[in-house]
Write an enzyme that holds these catalytic residues in place. Sequence first.
Site: not given
Lengths: 462, 94
Positions: A68, A143, A167
């Site tokens: 990420k 996310s 997330s």
Amino acid sequence: MSDTIRETQKKLRNGDISPKELLASFFSRIKERNKKTNALLAVYNRATQEMEEMNKNLPLYGSVFAIKDNILVEGRRCTAGSKLLEHYTAPFDATVIEKIKDKGGVIIGKANMDEFAMGSSTENSAFGPTRNPHDLERVPGGSSGGCAAALADGMCNAGLGTDTGGSIRQPAAFCGVVGFKPTYGTVSRHGAISMASSFDQVGPFAKSVEDAELIFDAIRGKDEKDSVTSELLRKEKKEKIKVGVPKECFVEGMEESVKEAMEEAISKIEGEDVQVENISIPSIGYALSAYEIIMASEVSANMARFDGIRYGLELERPSAKDLKEAYLINRGEGFGKEVKRRIILGTYALSAGYYDAYYIKAQKVRNIISEDFKKAFLSVDIIFTPTTPTLPFKIGEKITDPLSMHLSDIFTVTANLAGLPAITLPCGKKEGLPVGAQLLARRFQEENLFQAAKKFEKLWRK
Amino acid sequence: MISKKEIEKLAFLARLRLDEEEQRNVPGELESILQYIQKLSEVETSEVDPLFHFPELKNIVRKDEVREVDKKTQKRMIRMGKDKDDYLKVEFTL
């Protein structure tokens, strides 16, 4: 390439496949699909050479990670999905990245995300939305949507994300992979860009529960650079597993298809050594409200460091007449809408006169939730809930309605409020789309959680 | 209801310039979230302490001491700004 890390390891060690062939299969998938899904923001060709030079006996040998883009990898861009950090290059490795490299993993690229991890659909990225590989018209969740989409689409065999309110778990559920948020304090956040520090955890995306456990074992542990980390893990082997299903999780607003999938999943695990019972955790209904306030408050404090001067942004000579105006311009133009909304809400909740009514009140409710879970775990070992109230929704469907977007996290925020370990794994499909089931355990009891999850995974795959 | 003026003040305190569209939309968007949050007032909390920390975790502290940093790391830190010898060039402030 749909093999797990374990399977890949075996093939590599036996010489059935070479690192070059393995990486080539991922690169060709990226080339074919990334234009459509926008899962990865950067791709590193050096991964092949890195794996060729790696010691084959290391525990993570054969793992290929999408990271990420809010986790620092030395010498690489780290944007956090924000225009403000578009040109920011990480000066060091996050502790989790150091560990992955030391233990045999390689990094194939950085994954798209909602700006500064704020969102539930990966539509809030300054670099365009990511699309769900199961249906390109739908969101991958967020996310950490880029990690989940890349893994589900065969661009890598592992991922690392961050989870503040769901997330990791919500996108894992939407993309049909395993996602794990460890107990608060078990994994170092040094080098992961902070969002809400009393909730943030780093955790793995994986093709199987066994892989998630393998990655967790490699990255966990005390780190003097994250002052709330601990070595603690509680071990408690169980012959029989008692699973509690809170009635508060079958709420209004939950899609019929998800409810059906949950009922099917529960009926599959009930058996000789698994006992399922209905329980009640009344405070669950207040979890999202408490989360919203605490999260926004911590966000407003953490985002203060991004002034457009210290990190990344190569400033043009600004038109600002003084420093105050420079901040207003940099932050006003650098941050997206959702980030700004949350900063304003947090600033409001922390301002004099509102602090007790909002922030302290929410922290008190957080305590009640934590205690309610503690009580529930006196009679059961594992708590079962849906991961999300809906199937993956359409791109654009919720972006103009922040509240309905935030409601996607209604079942995941509780684990962050109470610091619990929580894992999501695929439990079936509805309308051709994956559905995830979430399992929670007591703090620091990841061992029980993995044991139950491995057992259920077999039953749900049938 | 948070007024437009209040939002303006909060945005200024947080050093955020809002464009016209945001100035129009943010009050309503925050209002719907605040209304949702109102639910918390139903919870009786007079006897409850706030949960700021988990009991299992203790702060790790290290000694406050100056450590030597190698040239390479120094350069890397400085590279983040526009470097000039061993100084970090920052934005003009006066």
